[in-house]
Motif scaffolding. Structure first.
Motif, short mmCIF file in Angstrom:
data_model
loop_
_atom_site.label_atom_id
_atom_site.label_comp_id
_atom_site.label_asym_id
_atom_site.label_seq_id
_atom_site.Cartn_x
_atom_site.Cartn_y
_atom_site.Cartn_z
N LEU A 165 -3.76 -0.45 5.68
CA LEU A 165 -3.48 -1.77 6.21
C LEU A 165 -3.20 -1.72 7.71
N ILE A 166 -2.77 -0.55 8.18
CA ILE A 166 -2.46 -0.37 9.60
C ILE A 166 -3.58 0.38 10.32
N TYR A 167 -4.19 1.31 9.60
CA TYR A 167 -5.27 2.12 10.18
C TYR A 167 -6.57 1.81 9.45
N PRO A 168 -7.38 0.89 9.99
CA PRO A 168 -8.59 0.42 9.29
C PRO A 168 -9.59 1.53 8.95
N GLN A 169 -9.60 2.60 9.73
CA GLN A 169 -10.56 3.66 9.47
C GLN A 169 -10.33 4.32 8.11
N LEU A 170 -9.11 4.21 7.58
CA LEU A 170 -8.81 4.80 6.28
C LEU A 170 -9.39 4.00 5.12
N ALA A 172 -7.55 -8.30 1.48
CA ALA A 172 -6.65 -9.08 0.62
C ALA A 172 -6.26 -8.29 -0.63
N ALA A 173 -7.23 -7.56 -1.19
CA ALA A 173 -6.94 -6.75 -2.38
C ALA A 173 -5.99 -5.61 -2.05
N LEU A 174 -6.17 -5.01 -0.89
CA LEU A 174 -5.28 -3.93 -0.45
C LEU A 174 -3.85 -4.46 -0.29
N LYS A 175 -3.71 -5.62 0.32
CA LYS A 175 -2.38 -6.20 0.54
C LYS A 175 -1.70 -6.52 -0.79
N LYS A 176 -2.47 -7.07 -1.72
CA LYS A 176 -1.88 -7.42 -3.01
C LYS A 176 -1.49 -6.16 -3.78
N ARG A 177 -2.33 -5.13 -3.74
CA ARG A 177 -2.00 -3.88 -4.42
C ARG A 177 -0.77 -3.23 -3.81
N HIS A 178 -0.68 -3.27 -2.49
CA HIS A 178 0.48 -2.71 -1.80
C HIS A 178 1.74 -3.47 -2.18
N ALA A 179 1.62 -4.80 -2.31
CA ALA A 179 2.77 -5.61 -2.69
C ALA A 179 3.22 -5.32 -4.12
N LYS A 180 2.26 -5.18 -5.04
CA LYS A 180 2.60 -4.89 -6.43
C LYS A 180 3.29 -3.53 -6.56
N LEU A 181 2.71 -2.53 -5.91
CA LEU A 181 3.33 -1.20 -5.95
C LEU A 181 4.67 -1.20 -5.25
N GLY A 182 4.77 -1.96 -4.19
CA GLY A 182 6.04 -2.05 -3.47
C GLY A 182 7.13 -2.68 -4.33
N LEU A 183 6.76 -3.72 -5.06
CA LEU A 183 7.73 -4.36 -5.95
C LEU A 183 8.19 -3.40 -7.04
N LEU A 184 7.25 -2.67 -7.62
CA LEU A 184 7.61 -1.69 -8.65
C LEU A 184 8.49 -0.59 -8.07
N THR A 185 8.16 -0.14 -6.87
CA THR A 185 8.91 0.93 -6.23
C THR A 185 10.34 0.52 -5.93
N ILE A 186 10.52 -0.64 -5.30
CA ILE A 186 11.87 -1.04 -4.90
C ILE A 186 12.70 -1.41 -6.13
N THR A 187 12.07 -1.92 -7.19
CA THR A 187 12.80 -2.20 -8.43
C THR A 187 13.33 -0.90 -9.03
N CYS A 188 12.45 0.11 -9.12
CA CYS A 188 12.89 1.41 -9.65
C CYS A 188 13.96 2.03 -8.75
N ALA A 189 13.79 1.89 -7.45
CA ALA A 189 14.75 2.47 -6.51
C ALA A 189 16.14 1.86 -6.68
N LEU A 190 16.20 0.54 -6.73
CA LEU A 190 17.50 -0.12 -6.85
C LEU A 190 18.11 0.09 -8.23
N LEU A 191 17.26 0.19 -9.25
CA LEU A 191 17.79 0.52 -10.57
C LEU A 191 18.39 1.92 -10.57
#
Length: 213
Positions: free
Chosen positions: A125-130, A141-160
């Protein structure tokens, strides 16, 4: 308003509480680095890196500044979390104890793995060449949504994980009233609700209007 400040106050309160516990009951030890690094890394760095994308909680920052600050906070938070993971691994090895014997430990390990995976997923999302790499050659848009879904799962597990840590033997040896445990756990779950609502509203809701934030 008070609602806008509340998540930040909870973050500061949880970090301050863990620092106080780690340094004052009875004194600082090598193990103390584990809860301190994990709490600052996930509650501090990760949570704030997400909150800054919502105008309510970060009303003045421009988009480019938010993205760069998000990246920096995520990198620092991940480094601190890995450091906290190394501390507990070292403590267990020195004591000859088994690893991953509690839900706190298991979810913590899953959180670290998810953190690394989502960091890799966010880089394109920051380095387009990747985006030419396998699994990354999808729409922005798909990358952003996937990053958001994984981010939500990650922070939920982290705070739990952080919340369950308040019921660990380390905390119970402090001899404080269980009310402090319940309030601390409640604080982490409140943050889960705030962040989940924000991520859903800004990234995952199909009917939400397009946004650069």
């Amino acid at each position: 308003t008070a609602m806008e400040l509340l998540p930040h106050l909870i973050i500061v309160g949880l970090i301050g509480f863990v620092l106080w516990l780690a340094s004052c009951f009875p004194t600082w030890s090598f193990f103390s680095w584990h809860p301190v690094l994990m709490t600052i890394g996930y509650v501090g760095m990760f949570c704030e890196s997400i909150l800054l994308f919502h105008p309510r909680f970060s009303p003045t920052a421009v988009h480019a500044t938010r993205v760069r600050t998000h990246q920096i906070l995520q990198i620092v938070g991940l480094m601190m979390a890995c450091g906290g993971g190394w501390v507990i691994w070292t403590v267990k090895e020195r004591a000859g104890k088994d690893h991953i014997t509690t839900w706190h430990a298991l979810i913590g390990l899953i959180t670290l793995c998810l953190s690394v995976i989502n960091a890799a997923n966010g880089a394109p999302l920051i380095y387009p060449q990747l985006r030419k790499l396998p699994l990354m050659s999808v729409t922005l848009a798909a990358l952003k949504k996937r990053h958001a879904k994984l981010g939500l799962l990650t922070i939920t597990c982290a705070l739990l994980t952080i919340g369950l840590g308040f019921y660990s033997s380390w905390y119970e040896k402090k001899g404080l009233n269980i009310l402090f445990q319940n309030i601390s756990f409640g604080g982490t779950m409140f943050l889960v609700g705030i962040l989940a609502g924000q991520i859903y509203e800004r990234r995952l809701a199909e009917s939400s209007p397009p946004s650069r934030n």
